[in-house]
Design a protein around this motif. Structure first.
Motif, short mmCIF file in Angstrom:
data_model
loop_
_atom_site.label_atom_id
_atom_site.label_comp_id
_atom_site.label_asym_id
_atom_site.label_seq_id
_atom_site.Cartn_x
_atom_site.Cartn_y
_atom_site.Cartn_z
N VAL A 57 -5.47 0.57 -6.68
CA VAL A 57 -5.90 -0.26 -7.58
C VAL A 57 -6.19 -1.46 -7.22
O VAL A 57 -7.29 -2.33 -7.30
CB VAL A 57 -5.04 -0.30 -9.08
N GLY A 58 -5.13 -2.06 -6.34
CA GLY A 58 -5.18 -3.34 -5.82
C GLY A 58 -5.89 -3.47 -4.55
O GLY A 58 -6.51 -4.52 -4.17
N ASN A 59 -5.60 -2.57 -3.62
CA ASN A 59 -6.27 -2.56 -2.24
C ASN A 59 -7.66 -1.94 -2.11
O ASN A 59 -8.19 -1.77 -1.03
CB ASN A 59 -5.17 -2.14 -1.28
N GLY A 60 -7.81 -1.08 -2.86
CA GLY A 60 -9.12 -0.03 -2.82
C GLY A 60 -8.88 0.73 -2.01
O GLY A 60 -9.93 1.54 -1.40
N GLY A 61 -7.76 1.34 -1.78
CA GLY A 61 -7.30 2.58 -0.74
C GLY A 61 -7.17 2.27 0.42
O GLY A 61 -6.74 2.93 1.49
N LYS A 62 -7.24 0.83 0.89
CA LYS A 62 -7.17 0.42 2.28
C LYS A 62 -5.50 0.29 2.44
O LYS A 62 -4.89 -0.39 1.67
CB LYS A 62 -7.70 -0.76 2.76
N LEU A 63 -5.17 0.67 3.56
CA LEU A 63 -3.49 0.77 3.72
C LEU A 63 -3.04 0.16 5.03
O LEU A 63 -3.79 0.04 6.12
CB LEU A 63 -3.04 2.30 3.75
#
Length: 387
Positions: free
Chosen positions: A255-261
């Motif tokens: 939710v917070g990073n849009g799936g970017k890890l």
């Protein structure tokens, strides 16, 4: 000379009690050190190195490390059992490592509930910091000490002496005085955002504080008194808790990073994840060998120690009033830990047994009179006791 009977069995029991007390003290000291180093290193990472990363990613990696380490310990325990590997595979009473993990996953409902509570607490913390200043948040957060003690009396039926309650109140005052540079600023009652709602933010942090006390005692109750999981050790409970926390933190990241890890990660960030995983394991050990209150005392004492380390290494603030408040915190921790109030002064007196009318009627009226006379003359050498 022949030793008196009954003296020999007491020595192993006393030795075991001393060993458990030493383990409890060691775990609490290590937990305090872990919290302090974690706090200082996080400030160095974000304040000095200006690293930008998601705290939920750090928590997620920490849970993965906890899960792997707990699974390794479980595997070691299974392999060190007296039964050979072939017997484990062929016997219906022994579980292989894979089937044992599957069993832990399917019986982790209570740990999943705890993970959901932690997720709600993170959301409430976010809402609170958006609507109130850091001062109000710091003041209200210290109420975790009282909520933990209150839920301990309600859920575990524990009784605390007035000395312990005074020590907890003194601890809260000491922590507030120690953190005075944070909350004693102009505009403390203002929200941290122009469109923030102070009432909403205060309710959010108070709810988070209440859930924190409940979660600590809930975990202790499950670990120590759960009839369904009495055969599960602390490593198996840690595996279940890490498994339940995994989807919660993953959801926050998506939710917070849009799936970017792993954006902005470094070696320091990975060390923070390792320290976070170690902290989770130490918390579980502190509850096993101590209780949730002692765990809270260790984390509270870490506030003082981390500020001292922050002053020495990162030139953080440390005034004379903060030093005096730190002494108050340490004194309160010792007052609570070494309270010598007898249990007879803490627990309520036992009820007085009175003969029931049905018992007297079975013996008859004459027997009842004899009983009353006997009760009057007991211990008085035949003389009536005056009221």
């Amino acid at each position: 000379m022949v030793p008196q009977s009954g003296t020999t069995p007491q020595r192993p029991q006393a030795s075991r009690s001393n060993r458990l007390r030493f383990i409890k003290l060691l775990v609490l000291i290590v937990l305090c050190l872990q919290n302090s180093i974690f706090t200082v290193l996080r400030r160095y990472s974000q304040g000095v190195l200006k690293e930008q990363y998601s705290k939920y990613e750090v928590l997620l990696v920490g849970e993965i490390i906890k899960m792997i380490f707990s699974a390794y310990v479980i595997s070691t325990q299974l392999s060190s059992s007296p039964t050979s590997d072939s017997d484990i595979k062929n016997s219906n009473h022994q579980l292989s490592f894979t089937s044992h993990l599957i069993k832990l996953c399917t019986s982790a409902q209570k740990m999943f509930i705890l993970s959901i509570i932690y997720g709600i607490m993170n959301i409430l913390s976010y809402v609170a910091l958006r609507n109130v200043s850091a001062g109000i948040f710091t003041i209200c957060a210290q109420l975790k000490i009282l909520t933990t003690a209150t839920f301990s009396t309600l859920m575990l039926n524990r009784k605390y002496s007035w000395t312990k309650w005074r020590a907890l109140l003194t601890l809260i005052i000491g922590v507030l005085l120690f953190s005075e540079p944070v909350w004693n600023k102009a505009g403390i009652l203002q929200s941290s955002d122009d469109d923030g709602n102070v009432i909403l933010g205060t309710l959010a942090v108070l709810t988070e504080v209440t859930l924190s006390g409940f979660a600590s005692i809930y975990f202790e109750k499950v670990v120590k008194t759960d009839p369904e999981g009495q055969n599960l050790n602390i490593w198996e409970r840690n595996f279940q808790l890490a498994l339940g926390s995994f989807p919660v933190y993953l959801g926050f990241i998506l939710v917070g990073n849009g799936g970017k890890l792993f954006n902005g990660w470094s070696k320091v960030t990975f060390v923070l994840a390792l320290l976070g995983a170690a902290g989770g394991l130490l918390v579980a050990l502190s509850i096993k060998y101590g209780d949730a209150i002692l765990k809270t005392l260790a984390t509270t004492g870490a506030i003082v120690l981390s500020s001292i380390l922050d002053h020495v290494w990162l030139q953080g603030p440390l005034t004379a009033s903060m030093a005096l408040a730190g002494c108050v915190v340490v004194t309160a921790i010792f007052d609570y830990s070494f309270d010598a109030t007898p249990l007879s002064l803490v627990l309520p007196p036992p009820p007085v047994l009175v003969p029931s009318p049905s018992y007297a009627s079975l013996r008859g009226a004459d027997s009842e009179i004899e009983l009353d006379d006997e009760e009057i003359n007991v211990g008085t050498d035949g003389k009536d006791v005056e009221a």
